[in-house]
Scaffold this motif. Structure first.
Motif, PDB file in Angstrom:
ATOM      1  N   VAL A 195       0.861  -1.187   0.000  1.00  0.00           N
ATOM      2  CA  VAL A 195       0.000   0.000   0.000  1.00  0.00           C
ATOM      3  C   VAL A 195       0.897   1.237   0.000  1.00  0.00           C
ATOM      4  O   VAL A 195       1.869   1.309   0.760  1.00  0.00           O
ATOM      5  N   TYR A 196       0.548   2.183  -0.859  1.00  0.00           N
ATOM      6  CA  TYR A 196       1.265   3.458  -0.904  1.00  0.00           C
ATOM      7  C   TYR A 196       0.318   4.537  -0.375  1.00  0.00           C
ATOM      8  O   TYR A 196      -0.765   4.752  -0.939  1.00  0.00           O
ATOM      9  N   LEU A 197       0.741   5.160   0.691  1.00  0.00           N
ATOM     10  CA  LEU A 197      -0.164   6.085   1.377  1.00  0.00           C
ATOM     11  C   LEU A 197       0.507   7.429   1.620  1.00  0.00           C
ATOM     12  O   LEU A 197       1.651   7.502   2.069  1.00  0.00           O
ATOM     13  N   ASN A 198      -0.230   8.483   1.295  1.00  0.00           N
ATOM     14  CA  ASN A 198       0.168   9.841   1.652  1.00  0.00           C
ATOM     15  C   ASN A 198      -1.026  10.520   2.316  1.00  0.00           C
ATOM     16  O   ASN A 198      -2.124  10.525   1.769  1.00  0.00           O
ATOM     17  N   VAL A 199      -0.808  11.079   3.486  1.00  0.00           N
ATOM     18  CA  VAL A 199      -1.885  11.778   4.172  1.00  0.00           C
ATOM     19  C   VAL A 199      -1.282  12.731   5.207  1.00  0.00           C
ATOM     20  O   VAL A 199      -0.231  12.454   5.790  1.00  0.00           O
ATOM     21  N   SER A 200      -1.947  13.848   5.394  1.00  0.00           N
ATOM     22  CA  SER A 200      -1.570  14.790   6.441  1.00  0.00           C
ATOM     23  C   SER A 200      -2.753  14.953   7.381  1.00  0.00           C
ATOM     24  O   SER A 200      -3.914  14.877   6.959  1.00  0.00           O
ATOM     25  N   LEU A 201      -2.456  15.179   8.638  1.00  0.00           N
ATOM     26  CA  LEU A 201      -3.500  15.408   9.635  1.00  0.00           C
ATOM     27  C   LEU A 201      -3.311  16.800  10.228  1.00  0.00           C
ATOM     28  O   LEU A 201      -2.226  17.145  10.719  1.00  0.00           O
ATOM     29  N   LEU A 202      -4.357  17.613  10.175  1.00  0.00           N
ATOM     30  CA  LEU A 202      -4.334  18.932  10.795  1.00  0.00           C
ATOM     31  C   LEU A 202      -4.911  18.789  12.199  1.00  0.00           C
ATOM     32  O   LEU A 202      -6.104  18.539  12.366  1.00  0.00           O
ATOM     33  N   VAL A 203      -4.057  18.924  13.188  1.00  0.00           N
ATOM     34  CA  VAL A 203      -4.463  18.747  14.584  1.00  0.00           C
ATOM     35  C   VAL A 203      -4.518  20.114  15.261  1.00  0.00           C
ATOM     36  O   VAL A 203      -3.514  20.841  15.295  1.00  0.00           O
ATOM     37  N   VAL A 257       6.427   5.181  15.030  1.00  0.00           N
ATOM     38  CA  VAL A 257       6.299   6.591  14.639  1.00  0.00           C
ATOM     39  C   VAL A 257       6.428   6.707  13.120  1.00  0.00           C
ATOM     40  O   VAL A 257       7.441   6.308  12.537  1.00  0.00           O
ATOM     41  N   VAL A 258       5.396   7.280  12.493  1.00  0.00           N
ATOM     42  CA  VAL A 258       5.394   7.421  11.029  1.00  0.00           C
ATOM     43  C   VAL A 258       5.307   8.882  10.602  1.00  0.00           C
ATOM     44  O   VAL A 258       5.284   9.186   9.407  1.00  0.00           O
ATOM     45  N   GLY A 259       5.258   9.796  11.565  1.00  0.00           N
ATOM     46  CA  GLY A 259       5.201  11.220  11.243  1.00  0.00           C
ATOM     47  C   GLY A 259       5.536  12.052  12.464  1.00  0.00           C
ATOM     48  O   GLY A 259       5.344  11.612  13.602  1.00  0.00           O
ATOM     49  N   GLU A 260       6.068  13.250  12.216  1.00  0.00           N
ATOM     50  CA  GLU A 260       6.462  14.109  13.325  1.00  0.00           C
ATOM     51  C   GLU A 260       6.387  15.566  12.895  1.00  0.00           C
ATOM     52  O   GLU A 260       6.638  15.905  11.734  1.00  0.00           O
ATOM     53  N   ALA A 261       6.028  16.438  13.836  1.00  0.00           N
ATOM     54  CA  ALA A 261       5.961  17.880  13.572  1.00  0.00           C
ATOM     55  C   ALA A 261       6.382  18.642  14.820  1.00  0.00           C
ATOM     56  O   ALA A 261       6.071  18.225  15.940  1.00  0.00           O
ATOM     57  N   VAL A 315      -2.823  25.724  19.549  1.00  0.00           N
ATOM     58  CA  VAL A 315      -1.575  25.212  18.971  1.00  0.00           C
ATOM     59  C   VAL A 315      -1.954  24.325  17.793  1.00  0.00           C
ATOM     60  O   VAL A 315      -2.511  23.244  17.973  1.00  0.00           O
ATOM     61  N   ASN A 316      -1.673  24.798  16.581  1.00  0.00           N
ATOM     62  CA  ASN A 316      -2.027  24.052  15.378  1.00  0.00           C
ATOM     63  C   ASN A 316      -0.819  23.287  14.852  1.00  0.00           C
ATOM     64  O   ASN A 316       0.259  23.858  14.670  1.00  0.00           O
ATOM     65  N   VAL A 317      -1.015  22.009  14.607  1.00  0.00           N
ATOM     66  CA  VAL A 317       0.077  21.140  14.170  1.00  0.00           C
ATOM     67  C   VAL A 317      -0.362  20.375  12.924  1.00  0.00           C
ATOM     68  O   VAL A 317      -1.490  19.870  12.863  1.00  0.00           O
ATOM     69  N   THR A 318       0.528  20.299  11.936  1.00  0.00           N
ATOM     70  CA  THR A 318       0.270  19.496  10.740  1.00  0.00           C
ATOM     71  C   THR A 318       1.192  18.287  10.747  1.00  0.00           C
ATOM     72  O   THR A 318       2.423  18.431  10.695  1.00  0.00           O
ATOM     73  N   LEU A 319       0.612  17.108  10.834  1.00  0.00           N
ATOM     74  CA  LEU A 319       1.367  15.854  10.869  1.00  0.00           C
ATOM     75  C   LEU A 319       1.254  15.167   9.515  1.00  0.00           C
ATOM     76  O   LEU A 319       0.155  14.897   9.036  1.00  0.00           O
ATOM     77  N   THR A 320       2.396  14.895   8.899  1.00  0.00           N
ATOM     78  CA  THR A 320       2.426  14.233   7.597  1.00  0.00           C
ATOM     79  C   THR A 320       3.083  12.873   7.732  1.00  0.00           C
ATOM     80  O   THR A 320       4.150  12.744   8.350  1.00  0.00           O
ATOM     81  N   ILE A 321       2.461  11.871   7.153  1.00  0.00           N
ATOM     82  CA  ILE A 321       3.009  10.514   7.220  1.00  0.00           C
ATOM     83  C   ILE A 321       4.251  10.406   6.343  1.00  0.00           C
ATOM     84  O   ILE A 321       4.274  10.878   5.205  1.00  0.00           O
TER      85      ILE A 321
END
Length: 214
Positions: free
Chosen positions: A83-91, A118-122, A137-143
């Protein structure tokens, strides 16, 4: 003989008066010392009472106001079972400082976790929150896709239609009480998420957990 006797009487009288003066001075000095000591102890007592009541350090309140998936892109390689996955989470986090004084927190980071790894860090930059104030505190986490390509669980999760992820944030700071004491506080926030693979990565479920310690 009489003059000699008078002289001795005068000397004795002066000695007695001198001793009396010295005694008075010592007494006044002792009283002053006692008064100053009592004042210092009273000030310390008042500061301690204020520090334990009005200015007592309280735990900051951290909350996850929203989590929104962004740029979700998933593709299946059936032949290679990959599986090839790209996604970002706006927390969107909010931290409330219930203390009567400001809260300073240091540089930290938010983590995106999949199946324990751990698959992403910001980064979460250092900042300050005023007394009784709340800060977003707005954080964008990208895989990081390369960390998932060879994960054997990802293919099964994608086929099932849901993808489990966890966001983890640690914010450490200190509260300074009456410019005398530094109280260190640490706030932990984790959210267990389920993303709908077949619906553009929409959020299917969210459960957040909070922990703070002084």
């Amino acid at each position: 003989m009489e003059l000699e006797t008078n002289k001795k009487v005068e000397e004795e009288s002066m000695r007695v008066m001198g001793d009396h003066c010295n005694s008075e001075k010592r007494k006044k000095g002792r009283n002053t010392c006692i008064a100053v000591t009592a004042l210092i102890l009273a000030v310390i007592l008042v500061l301690v009472i204020l520090g334990l009541t009005v200015f007592k350090a309280k735990r900051p309140v951290t909350a996850v106001d929203s989590v929104a998936p962004k740029d979700f892109n998933l593709s299946l390689d059936i032949v290679r079972l990959r599986v090839y996955l790209n996604v970002s989470l706006l927390v969107n986090l909010s931290v409330k400082n219930p203390n009567k004084v400001g809260l300073k927190y240091t540089n930290s980071s938010a983590l995106l976790i999949y199946r324990g790894g751990v698959v992403g860090e910001a980064p979460v930059p250092a900042g300050k929150i005023g007394a009784g104030e709340k800060k977003d505190v707005n954080v964008t986490l990208t895989i990081f896709g390369d960390r998932l390509v060879y994960n054997s669980n990802l293919y099964a999760d994608a086929i099932s239609g849901t993808l489990p992820l966890t966001t983890y944030t640690r914010i450490a700071g200190k509260v300074r009480i009456l410019n005398l004491l530094n109280i260190h506080v640490v706030s932990y926030t984790s959210c267990d998420l389920l993303l709908n693979v077949g619906n553009g990565g929409s959020l299917a479920n969210q459960a957040c957990h909070y922990k703070t310690k002084l």
